[in-house]
Design a protein around this motif. Structure first.
Motif, PDB file in Angstrom:
ATOM      1  N   ARG A   8       0.800  -1.225   0.000  1.00 28.36           N
ATOM      2  CA  ARG A   8       0.000   0.000   0.000  1.00 28.36           C
ATOM      3  C   ARG A   8       0.835   1.278   0.000  1.00 28.36           C
ATOM      4  NH1 ARG A   8      -4.935  -1.770   3.440  1.00 28.36           N
ATOM      5  NH2 ARG A   8      -3.620  -1.428   5.234  1.00 28.36           N
ATOM      6  N   SER A   9       2.144   1.188   0.126  1.00 26.40           N
ATOM      7  CA  SER A   9       3.001   2.390   0.126  1.00 26.40           C
ATOM      8  C   SER A   9       3.003   3.005  -1.270  1.00 26.40           C
ATOM      9  CB  SER A   9       4.428   1.998   0.536  1.00 26.40           C
ATOM     10  OG  SER A   9       5.388   2.754  -0.190  1.00 26.40           O
ATOM     11  N   SER A  10       2.655   4.287  -1.352  1.00 19.11           N
ATOM     12  CA  SER A  10       2.579   4.861  -2.696  1.00 19.11           C
ATOM     13  C   SER A  10       3.973   5.137  -3.260  1.00 19.11           C
ATOM     14  CB  SER A  10       1.666   6.076  -2.754  1.00 19.11           C
ATOM     15  OG  SER A  10       2.108   7.076  -1.922  1.00 19.11           O
ATOM     16  N   ALA A  11       4.974   5.344  -2.403  1.00 19.26           N
ATOM     17  CA  ALA A  11       6.342   5.508  -2.910  1.00 19.26           C
ATOM     18  C   ALA A  11       6.844   4.179  -3.492  1.00 19.26           C
ATOM     19  CB  ALA A  11       7.258   6.009  -1.799  1.00 19.26           C
ATOM     20  N   SER A  12       6.503   3.050  -2.842  1.00 20.19           N
ATOM     21  CA  SER A  12       6.858   1.733  -3.394  1.00 20.19           C
ATOM     22  C   SER A  12       6.140   1.503  -4.727  1.00 20.19           C
ATOM     23  CB  SER A  12       6.450   0.617  -2.427  1.00 20.19           C
ATOM     24  OG  SER A  12       7.074   0.757  -1.178  1.00 20.19           O
ATOM     25  N   TYR A  13       4.870   1.870  -4.751  1.00 27.16           N
ATOM     26  CA  TYR A  13       4.022   1.710  -5.934  1.00 27.16           C
ATOM     27  C   TYR A  13       4.645   2.430  -7.140  1.00 27.16           C
ATOM     28  CZ  TYR A  13      -0.857   1.944  -8.030  1.00 27.16           C
ATOM     29  OH  TYR A  13      -1.999   1.861  -8.808  1.00 27.16           O
ATOM     30  N   ARG A  14       5.160   3.659  -6.917  1.00 26.74           N
ATOM     31  CA  ARG A  14       5.813   4.400  -8.027  1.00 26.74           C
ATOM     32  C   ARG A  14       6.959   3.594  -8.627  1.00 26.74           C
ATOM     33  NH1 ARG A  14       7.076   9.420  -4.066  1.00 26.74           N
ATOM     34  NH2 ARG A  14       4.938  10.095  -3.677  1.00 26.74           N
ATOM     35  N   VAL A  15       7.797   3.027  -7.757  1.00 31.17           N
ATOM     36  CA  VAL A  15       8.965   2.287  -8.243  1.00 31.17           C
ATOM     37  C   VAL A  15       8.530   0.986  -8.918  1.00 31.17           C
ATOM     38  CG1 VAL A  15      11.113   1.135  -7.560  1.00 31.17           C
ATOM     39  CG2 VAL A  15      10.517   3.348  -6.562  1.00 31.17           C
ATOM     40  N   ARG A  16       7.494   0.321  -8.374  1.00 30.83           N
ATOM     41  CA  ARG A  16       7.010  -0.902  -9.022  1.00 30.83           C
ATOM     42  C   ARG A  16       6.550  -0.610 -10.443  1.00 30.83           C
ATOM     43  NH1 ARG A  16       4.077  -1.847  -3.834  1.00 30.83           N
ATOM     44  NH2 ARG A  16       2.160  -1.364  -4.965  1.00 30.83           N
ATOM     45  N   ILE A  17       5.900   0.538 -10.650  1.00 27.03           N
ATOM     46  CA  ILE A  17       5.459   0.905 -12.007  1.00 27.03           C
ATOM     47  C   ILE A  17       6.676   1.068 -12.923  1.00 27.03           C
ATOM     48  CG2 ILE A  17       4.220   2.573 -13.464  1.00 27.03           C
ATOM     49  CD1 ILE A  17       2.663   3.443 -10.904  1.00 27.03           C
ATOM     50  N   ALA A  18       7.706   1.775 -12.446  1.00 28.69           N
ATOM     51  CA  ALA A  18       8.910   1.987 -13.277  1.00 28.69           C
ATOM     52  C   ALA A  18       9.533   0.654 -13.667  1.00 28.69           C
ATOM     53  CB  ALA A  18       9.920   2.852 -12.520  1.00 28.69           C
ATOM     54  N   LEU A  19       9.672  -0.253 -12.710  1.00 35.32           N
ATOM     55  CA  LEU A  19      10.268  -1.565 -12.988  1.00 35.32           C
ATOM     56  C   LEU A  19       9.413  -2.331 -13.997  1.00 35.32           C
ATOM     57  CD1 LEU A  19      11.259  -2.402  -9.297  1.00 35.32           C
ATOM     58  CD2 LEU A  19      12.887  -2.248 -11.198  1.00 35.32           C
ATOM     59  N   ALA A  20       8.104  -2.254 -13.843  1.00 37.91           N
ATOM     60  CA  ALA A  20       7.198  -2.982 -14.744  1.00 37.91           C
ATOM     61  C   ALA A  20       7.246  -2.395 -16.153  1.00 37.91           C
ATOM     62  CB  ALA A  20       5.777  -2.959 -14.189  1.00 37.91           C
ATOM     63  N   LEU A  21       7.209  -1.056 -16.268  1.00 34.55           N
ATOM     64  CA  LEU A  21       7.230  -0.436 -17.599  1.00 34.55           C
ATOM     65  C   LEU A  21       8.520  -0.772 -18.340  1.00 34.55           C
ATOM     66  CD1 LEU A  21       5.785   3.145 -16.876  1.00 34.55           C
ATOM     67  CD2 LEU A  21       4.628   1.295 -18.103  1.00 34.55           C
TER      68      LEU A  21
END
Lengths: 215, 215
Positions: A8-21
Protein backbone atom coordinates in the motif's frame (compact mmCIF):
# COMPACT_ATOMS: atom_id res chain seq x y z
CA UNK A 1 17.43 -6.48 -8.29
CA UNK A 2 15.55 -6.69 -5.00
CA UNK A 3 12.81 -4.26 -4.03
CA UNK A 4 11.87 -3.71 -0.40
CA UNK A 5 8.25 -2.70 -0.69
CA UNK A 6 4.91 -2.49 1.09
CA UNK A 7 1.89 -3.13 -1.10
CA UNK A 8 0.00 0.00 0.00
CA UNK A 9 3.00 2.39 0.13
CA UNK A 10 2.58 4.86 -2.70
CA UNK A 11 6.34 5.51 -2.91
CA UNK A 12 6.86 1.73 -3.39
CA UNK A 13 4.02 1.71 -5.93
CA UNK A 14 5.81 4.40 -8.03
CA UNK A 15 8.97 2.29 -8.24
CA UNK A 16 7.01 -0.90 -9.02
CA UNK A 17 5.46 0.90 -12.01
CA UNK A 18 8.91 1.99 -13.28
CA UNK A 19 10.27 -1.57 -12.99
CA UNK A 20 7.20 -2.98 -14.74
CA UNK A 21 7.23 -0.44 -17.60
CA UNK A 22 10.89 -1.17 -18.23
CA UNK A 23 10.35 -4.92 -17.97
CA UNK A 24 13.00 -5.32 -15.26
CA UNK A 25 12.59 -8.49 -13.18
CA UNK A 26 13.09 -8.20 -9.41
CA UNK A 27 12.74 -10.06 -6.16
CA UNK A 28 9.98 -8.67 -3.94
CA UNK A 29 10.91 -8.25 -0.25
CA UNK A 30 7.84 -7.33 1.77
CA UNK A 31 8.27 -4.80 4.60
CA UNK A 32 5.08 -4.55 6.64
CA UNK A 33 4.56 -0.98 7.86
CA UNK A 34 2.08 -1.86 10.60
CA UNK A 35 2.94 -5.35 11.89
CA UNK A 36 5.18 -5.61 14.98
CA UNK A 37 5.26 -1.83 15.37
CA UNK A 38 6.49 -1.46 11.79
CA UNK A 39 9.09 -3.72 10.17
CA UNK A 40 10.56 -0.65 8.45
CA UNK A 41 11.78 0.52 11.87
CA UNK A 42 13.57 -2.75 12.73
CA UNK A 43 17.36 -2.40 13.00
CA UNK A 44 18.02 -4.95 10.25
CA UNK A 45 16.02 -2.86 7.76
CA UNK A 46 17.42 0.46 9.01
CA UNK A 47 20.91 -0.74 8.18
CA UNK A 48 19.76 -0.69 4.58
CA UNK A 49 17.60 2.40 4.89
CA UNK A 50 18.32 4.63 7.94
CA UNK A 51 15.14 6.61 7.21
CA UNK A 52 13.05 3.54 8.03
CA UNK A 53 10.97 4.17 4.93
CA UNK A 54 10.06 2.07 1.92
CA UNK A 55 11.03 1.50 -0.82
CA UNK A 56 14.69 0.46 -0.97
CA UNK A 57 16.15 -1.01 -4.15
CA UNK A 58 19.20 -3.28 -4.10
CA UNK A 59 21.02 -3.47 -7.41
CA UNK A 60 24.14 -5.59 -6.93
CA UNK A 61 26.19 -3.76 -4.31
CA UNK A 62 24.17 -0.55 -4.72
CA UNK A 63 21.57 0.31 -2.07
CA UNK A 64 19.17 2.94 -3.38
CA UNK A 65 16.56 4.91 -1.45
CA UNK A 66 13.96 7.62 -2.15
CA UNK A 67 11.51 6.65 -4.89
CA UNK A 68 12.20 9.56 -7.28
CA UNK A 69 15.97 9.01 -7.08
CA UNK A 70 15.42 5.29 -7.75
CA UNK A 71 13.21 6.02 -10.77
CA UNK A 72 15.76 8.46 -12.26
CA UNK A 73 18.44 5.78 -11.71
CA UNK A 74 16.37 3.12 -13.48
CA UNK A 75 15.79 5.56 -16.33
CA UNK A 76 19.53 6.20 -16.63
CA UNK A 77 20.65 2.54 -16.56
CA UNK A 78 17.75 1.30 -18.68
CA UNK A 79 16.61 4.18 -20.94
CA UNK A 80 13.91 2.28 -22.82
CA UNK A 81 11.09 3.23 -22.59
CA UNK A 82 12.13 6.68 -21.34
CA UNK A 83 10.35 8.09 -18.29
CA UNK A 84 11.50 11.65 -18.98
CA UNK A 85 11.23 13.77 -22.17
CA UNK A 86 14.43 14.96 -23.88
CA UNK A 87 14.23 18.79 -23.77
CA UNK A 88 15.36 20.40 -20.47
CA UNK A 89 12.19 22.54 -20.10
CA UNK A 90 9.98 19.49 -20.67
CA UNK A 91 12.03 17.45 -18.22
CA UNK A 92 11.59 20.24 -15.67
CA UNK A 93 7.83 20.20 -16.31
CA UNK A 94 7.34 16.46 -15.69
CA UNK A 95 9.71 16.53 -12.73
CA UNK A 96 7.80 19.44 -11.21
CA UNK A 97 4.49 17.56 -11.49
CA UNK A 98 6.13 14.51 -9.86
CA UNK A 99 7.48 16.75 -7.09
CA UNK A 100 4.11 18.47 -6.57
CA UNK A 101 2.82 15.03 -5.56
CA UNK A 102 5.96 13.81 -3.80
CA UNK A 103 6.75 17.01 -1.83
CA UNK A 104 3.43 18.79 -1.39
CA UNK A 105 0.76 16.09 -1.02
CA UNK A 106 2.29 12.79 0.01
CA UNK A 107 4.61 13.70 2.95
CA UNK A 108 1.96 15.51 4.96
CA UNK A 109 -0.33 12.46 4.80
CA UNK A 110 2.41 9.91 5.41
CA UNK A 111 1.81 7.19 8.02
CA UNK A 112 4.22 8.59 10.59
CA UNK A 113 2.71 12.08 10.39
CA UNK A 114 -0.82 10.70 10.88
CA UNK A 115 0.45 8.63 13.83
CA UNK A 116 1.98 11.77 15.42
CA UNK A 117 -1.32 13.65 15.02
CA UNK A 118 -3.22 10.81 16.68
CA UNK A 119 -0.80 9.85 19.46
CA UNK A 120 0.90 13.13 20.37
CA UNK A 121 -1.73 15.70 19.48
CA UNK A 122 -4.73 13.47 20.28
CA UNK A 123 -6.76 14.58 17.31
CA UNK A 124 -10.08 12.86 16.67
CA UNK A 125 -10.86 10.47 13.86
CA UNK A 126 -12.91 13.24 12.24
CA UNK A 127 -10.03 15.73 12.44
CA UNK A 128 -7.71 13.09 10.98
CA UNK A 129 -10.04 12.63 7.99
CA UNK A 130 -10.32 16.38 7.52
CA UNK A 131 -6.51 16.70 7.58
CA UNK A 132 -6.11 13.96 5.01
CA UNK A 133 -8.77 15.36 2.70
CA UNK A 134 -7.51 18.94 3.12
CA UNK A 135 -4.00 18.20 1.80
CA UNK A 136 -5.30 16.08 -1.05
CA UNK A 137 -7.68 18.91 -2.01
CA UNK A 138 -5.02 21.63 -1.73
CA UNK A 139 -2.60 19.62 -3.85
CA UNK A 140 -5.07 18.29 -6.41
CA UNK A 141 -6.77 21.71 -6.85
CA UNK A 142 -3.55 23.40 -7.88
CA UNK A 143 -2.47 20.42 -9.95
CA UNK A 144 -5.85 20.31 -11.73
CA UNK A 145 -5.63 24.05 -12.41
CA UNK A 146 -2.17 23.60 -13.84
CA UNK A 147 -2.78 20.48 -15.92
CA UNK A 148 -6.14 21.63 -17.32
CA UNK A 149 -4.45 24.58 -19.06
CA UNK A 150 -1.13 22.91 -19.93
CA UNK A 151 -0.62 22.40 -23.65
CA UNK A 152 1.81 19.51 -23.12
CA UNK A 153 -0.89 17.35 -21.53
CA UNK A 154 -2.15 14.60 -23.84
CA UNK A 155 -3.31 11.11 -22.90
CA UNK A 156 -0.63 11.38 -20.22
CA UNK A 157 0.90 14.27 -18.24
CA UNK A 158 3.34 14.77 -21.11
CA UNK A 159 1.96 13.76 -24.50
CA UNK A 160 1.24 10.18 -25.46
CA UNK A 161 3.51 8.11 -23.18
CA UNK A 162 3.84 7.91 -19.40
CA UNK A 163 6.61 9.76 -17.55
CA UNK A 164 7.76 10.05 -13.95
CA UNK A 165 4.83 12.46 -13.45
CA UNK A 166 2.23 9.75 -14.18
CA UNK A 167 4.17 7.35 -11.93
CA UNK A 168 3.56 9.75 -9.02
CA UNK A 169 0.04 10.79 -9.95
CA UNK A 170 -1.49 7.30 -10.15
CA UNK A 171 -0.54 6.12 -6.62
CA UNK A 172 -1.80 9.41 -5.19
CA UNK A 173 -5.15 8.98 -6.98
CA UNK A 174 -5.28 5.37 -5.76
CA UNK A 175 -4.74 6.64 -2.18
CA UNK A 176 -7.42 9.30 -2.51
CA UNK A 177 -9.92 6.67 -3.68
CA UNK A 178 -8.96 4.39 -0.80
CA UNK A 179 -9.92 7.19 1.59
CA UNK A 180 -13.13 7.80 -0.42
CA UNK A 181 -12.21 11.35 -1.36
CA UNK A 182 -14.47 12.53 -4.21
CA UNK A 183 -12.42 13.22 -7.35
CA UNK A 184 -15.13 14.68 -9.60
CA UNK A 185 -13.65 18.17 -9.08
CA UNK A 186 -10.45 16.93 -10.71
CA UNK A 187 -11.49 15.77 -14.18
CA UNK A 188 -8.05 16.15 -15.81
CA UNK A 189 -6.29 14.28 -13.01
CA UNK A 190 -8.96 11.54 -13.11
CA UNK A 191 -8.69 11.17 -16.89
CA UNK A 192 -4.88 11.00 -16.86
CA UNK A 193 -4.88 8.46 -14.03
CA UNK A 194 -7.46 6.28 -15.82
CA UNK A 195 -5.39 6.29 -19.02
CA UNK A 196 -2.27 5.27 -17.12
CA UNK A 197 -4.00 2.60 -15.04
CA UNK A 198 -5.18 0.96 -18.25
CA UNK A 199 -1.56 0.14 -19.18
CA UNK A 200 -0.15 -3.28 -18.23
CA UNK A 201 2.83 -1.85 -16.32
CA UNK A 202 0.61 0.27 -14.10
CA UNK A 203 -1.85 -2.60 -13.59
CA UNK A 204 0.89 -5.05 -12.50
CA UNK A 205 2.18 -2.59 -9.92
CA UNK A 206 -1.23 -2.04 -8.31
CA UNK A 207 -1.37 -2.57 -4.51
CA UNK A 208 -4.06 -5.26 -4.84
CA UNK A 209 -1.73 -7.46 -6.91
CA UNK A 210 1.42 -7.66 -4.78
CA UNK A 211 2.86 -10.71 -2.94
CA UNK A 212 2.10 -9.03 0.41
CA UNK A 213 -1.36 -7.70 -0.50
CA UNK A 214 -3.64 -7.60 2.56
CA UNK A 215 -1.07 -9.51 4.58
CA UNK B 1 15.99 34.94 -15.90
CA UNK B 2 13.65 36.12 -13.16
CA UNK B 3 13.36 34.38 -9.80
CA UNK B 4 10.25 34.76 -7.67
CA UNK B 5 11.64 34.24 -4.20
CA UNK B 6 11.14 34.91 -0.49
CA UNK B 7 14.31 35.51 1.47
CA UNK B 8 13.49 32.98 4.21
CA UNK B 9 11.97 30.27 1.99
CA UNK B 10 14.35 27.34 1.99
CA UNK B 11 13.13 26.12 -1.40
CA UNK B 12 13.96 29.60 -2.83
CA UNK B 13 17.31 29.51 -1.01
CA UNK B 14 18.22 26.19 -2.77
CA UNK B 15 17.64 27.74 -6.20
CA UNK B 16 19.51 30.93 -5.31
CA UNK B 17 22.55 28.79 -4.45
CA UNK B 18 22.35 26.97 -7.81
CA UNK B 19 22.12 30.26 -9.72
CA UNK B 20 25.03 31.72 -7.74
CA UNK B 21 27.30 28.65 -8.15
CA UNK B 22 26.70 28.69 -11.88
CA UNK B 23 27.19 32.44 -12.08
CA UNK B 24 23.83 33.01 -13.76
CA UNK B 25 22.52 36.58 -13.39
CA UNK B 26 18.82 37.01 -12.60
CA UNK B 27 16.21 39.55 -11.63
CA UNK B 28 14.92 39.08 -8.07
CA UNK B 29 11.11 39.31 -7.68
CA UNK B 30 10.18 39.31 -4.00
CA UNK B 31 7.05 37.40 -2.98
CA UNK B 32 6.24 38.03 0.67
CA UNK B 33 4.75 34.92 2.28
CA UNK B 34 3.23 36.71 5.26
CA UNK B 35 2.25 40.22 4.14
CA UNK B 36 -1.34 40.80 3.01
CA UNK B 37 -2.28 37.21 3.86
CA UNK B 38 0.53 35.92 1.65
CA UNK B 39 1.45 37.39 -1.74
CA UNK B 40 2.07 33.82 -3.00
CA UNK B 41 -1.70 33.25 -2.81
CA UNK B 42 -2.64 36.33 -4.87
CA UNK B 43 -4.25 35.49 -8.20
CA UNK B 44 -1.58 37.27 -10.22
CA UNK B 45 1.11 35.02 -8.74
CA UNK B 46 -1.02 31.87 -8.93
CA UNK B 47 -1.30 32.35 -12.67
CA UNK B 48 2.43 31.71 -12.75
CA UNK B 49 2.45 29.10 -10.00
CA UNK B 50 -0.94 27.48 -9.23
CA UNK B 51 0.54 25.88 -6.10
CA UNK B 52 0.96 29.33 -4.56
CA UNK B 53 4.48 28.38 -3.49
CA UNK B 54 7.89 29.90 -4.03
CA UNK B 55 10.16 29.74 -5.93
CA UNK B 56 9.16 30.16 -9.57
CA UNK B 57 11.81 30.71 -12.25
CA UNK B 58 11.03 32.48 -15.52
CA UNK B 59 13.48 31.70 -18.31
CA UNK B 60 12.25 33.39 -21.48
CA UNK B 61 8.84 31.86 -22.14
CA UNK B 62 9.45 28.97 -19.74
CA UNK B 63 7.80 29.08 -16.31
CA UNK B 64 9.46 26.61 -13.97
CA UNK B 65 8.30 25.51 -10.53
CA UNK B 66 9.47 23.12 -7.77
CA UNK B 67 12.99 23.84 -6.58
CA UNK B 68 14.53 20.43 -7.37
CA UNK B 69 13.10 20.45 -10.90
CA UNK B 70 14.47 23.98 -11.39
CA UNK B 71 17.94 22.97 -10.15
CA UNK B 72 18.06 19.92 -12.48
CA UNK B 73 16.99 22.23 -15.34
CA UNK B 74 19.75 24.73 -14.55
CA UNK B 75 22.24 21.86 -14.40
CA UNK B 76 21.10 20.64 -17.83
CA UNK B 77 21.19 24.02 -19.61
CA UNK B 78 24.35 25.20 -17.83
CA UNK B 79 26.40 22.11 -16.90
CA UNK B 80 29.37 23.96 -15.41
CA UNK B 81 30.01 23.50 -12.53
CA UNK B 82 27.99 20.28 -12.37
CA UNK B 83 25.59 19.82 -9.46
CA UNK B 84 25.28 16.06 -10.00
CA UNK B 85 28.02 13.40 -10.31
CA UNK B 86 28.30 11.41 -13.55
CA UNK B 87 27.73 7.75 -12.54
CA UNK B 88 24.05 6.71 -12.20
CA UNK B 89 24.49 5.19 -8.72
CA UNK B 90 26.23 8.35 -7.48
CA UNK B 91 23.55 10.54 -9.03
CA UNK B 92 20.94 8.43 -7.21
CA UNK B 93 22.85 8.89 -3.96
CA UNK B 94 22.99 12.71 -4.10
CA UNK B 95 19.40 12.92 -5.34
CA UNK B 96 18.26 10.70 -2.47
CA UNK B 97 19.95 12.96 0.10
CA UNK B 98 18.32 16.00 -1.53
CA UNK B 99 14.95 14.20 -1.43
CA UNK B 100 15.40 13.16 2.20
CA UNK B 101 15.41 16.88 3.01
CA UNK B 102 12.86 17.97 0.39
CA UNK B 103 10.31 15.18 0.97
CA UNK B 104 10.81 14.04 4.56
CA UNK B 105 11.80 17.12 6.58
CA UNK B 106 10.80 20.30 4.80
CA UNK B 107 7.13 19.69 3.77
CA UNK B 108 5.95 18.75 7.24
CA UNK B 109 7.32 22.00 8.66
CA UNK B 110 6.19 24.19 5.79
CA UNK B 111 4.38 27.45 6.60
CA UNK B 112 0.95 26.28 5.46
CA UNK B 113 1.17 23.09 7.54
CA UNK B 114 2.15 25.06 10.67
CA UNK B 115 -0.72 27.48 9.98
CA UNK B 116 -3.19 24.57 9.75
CA UNK B 117 -1.94 23.16 13.06
CA UNK B 118 -2.39 26.54 14.74
CA UNK B 119 -5.65 27.68 13.18
CA UNK B 120 -7.58 24.45 12.59
CA UNK B 121 -6.21 22.17 15.30
CA UNK B 122 -5.58 24.95 17.84
CA UNK B 123 -2.27 23.56 19.00
CA UNK B 124 -0.28 25.58 21.54
CA UNK B 125 2.97 27.40 20.85
CA UNK B 126 4.77 24.69 22.83
CA UNK B 127 3.20 21.90 20.74
CA UNK B 128 4.13 23.79 17.59
CA UNK B 129 7.78 23.96 18.69
CA UNK B 130 7.75 20.27 19.58
CA UNK B 131 6.30 19.42 16.17
CA UNK B 132 8.96 21.46 14.40
CA UNK B 133 11.82 20.02 16.40
CA UNK B 134 10.45 16.46 16.14
CA UNK B 135 10.55 16.38 12.32
CA UNK B 136 13.97 18.01 12.17
CA UNK B 137 15.26 15.43 14.66
CA UNK B 138 13.66 12.48 12.87
CA UNK B 139 15.07 13.60 9.54
CA UNK B 140 18.50 14.72 10.72
CA UNK B 141 19.00 11.59 12.88
CA UNK B 142 18.56 9.25 9.94
CA UNK B 143 20.54 11.54 7.64
CA UNK B 144 23.40 11.77 10.18
CA UNK B 145 23.39 7.99 10.56
CA UNK B 146 23.57 7.60 6.80
CA UNK B 147 26.18 10.28 6.05
CA UNK B 148 28.48 9.37 8.95
CA UNK B 149 29.05 5.90 7.45
CA UNK B 150 28.92 6.84 3.76
CA UNK B 151 32.28 6.48 2.00
CA UNK B 152 31.34 9.02 -0.69
CA UNK B 153 31.14 11.85 1.86
CA UNK B 154 34.12 14.21 1.70
CA UNK B 155 34.17 17.93 2.33
CA UNK B 156 30.72 17.85 0.77
CA UNK B 157 27.94 15.25 0.60
CA UNK B 158 29.66 13.81 -2.47
CA UNK B 159 33.43 14.26 -2.47
CA UNK B 160 35.08 17.62 -2.87
CA UNK B 161 32.50 19.76 -4.68
CA UNK B 162 28.91 20.71 -3.83
CA UNK B 163 25.96 18.90 -5.40
CA UNK B 164 22.18 19.21 -5.28
CA UNK B 165 22.39 17.42 -1.90
CA UNK B 166 24.38 20.27 -0.30
CA UNK B 167 21.97 22.77 -1.89
CA UNK B 168 19.15 21.16 0.11
CA UNK B 169 21.09 20.47 3.30
CA UNK B 170 22.33 24.02 3.92
CA UNK B 171 18.90 25.77 3.91
CA UNK B 172 17.53 23.07 6.23
CA UNK B 173 20.43 23.62 8.66
CA UNK B 174 19.87 27.38 8.42
CA UNK B 175 16.19 26.82 9.31
CA UNK B 176 17.05 24.57 12.24
CA UNK B 177 19.39 27.24 13.62
CA UNK B 178 16.75 29.89 13.17
CA UNK B 179 14.45 27.86 15.44
CA UNK B 180 17.35 27.31 17.86
CA UNK B 181 17.38 23.54 17.48
CA UNK B 182 20.62 22.13 18.90
CA UNK B 183 22.70 20.52 16.16
CA UNK B 184 25.51 19.03 18.26
CA UNK B 185 24.00 15.56 17.79
CA UNK B 186 24.56 15.93 14.04
CA UNK B 187 28.31 16.48 13.66
CA UNK B 188 28.55 15.26 10.05
CA UNK B 189 25.62 17.39 8.91
CA UNK B 190 27.05 20.41 10.77
CA UNK B 191 30.51 19.93 9.25
CA UNK B 192 29.17 19.55 5.69
CA UNK B 193 26.92 22.61 6.06
CA UNK B 194 29.80 24.70 7.42
CA UNK B 195 32.04 23.72 4.49
CA UNK B 196 29.34 24.64 1.99
CA UNK B 197 28.42 27.91 3.70
CA UNK B 198 32.04 28.99 3.41
CA UNK B 199 31.75 29.06 -0.39
CA UNK B 200 30.88 32.35 -2.13
CA UNK B 201 27.85 30.92 -3.98
CA UNK B 202 26.27 29.69 -0.77
CA UNK B 203 27.08 32.93 1.06
CA UNK B 204 25.50 35.13 -1.64
CA UNK B 205 22.28 33.09 -1.49
CA UNK B 206 21.91 33.40 2.28
CA UNK B 207 18.53 34.72 3.52
CA UNK B 208 20.17 37.66 5.32
CA UNK B 209 21.58 39.01 2.04
CA UNK B 210 18.53 39.19 -0.23
CA UNK B 211 16.79 42.31 -1.60
CA UNK B 212 13.70 41.48 0.51
CA UNK B 213 15.56 40.54 3.70
CA UNK B 214 13.51 41.39 6.80
CA UNK B 215 11.00 43.29 4.70
Amino acid sequence: MKLYSYFRSSASYRVRIALALKGLPYEYAAVHLLKGGGQQLASVYRELNPDGLVPTLEDGSQILTQSLAIIEYLDEICPDPPLLPSAPADRAYVRSVALQVACEIHPVNNLRVIQYLKKRLNISEEQRSEWYQHWIDVGFSSLESRLSSEHRVGDFVFGSTPTIADLCLVPQVWNARRFEIPLNRYPTISRLAANAMALDGFAQAEPSKQPDTAS
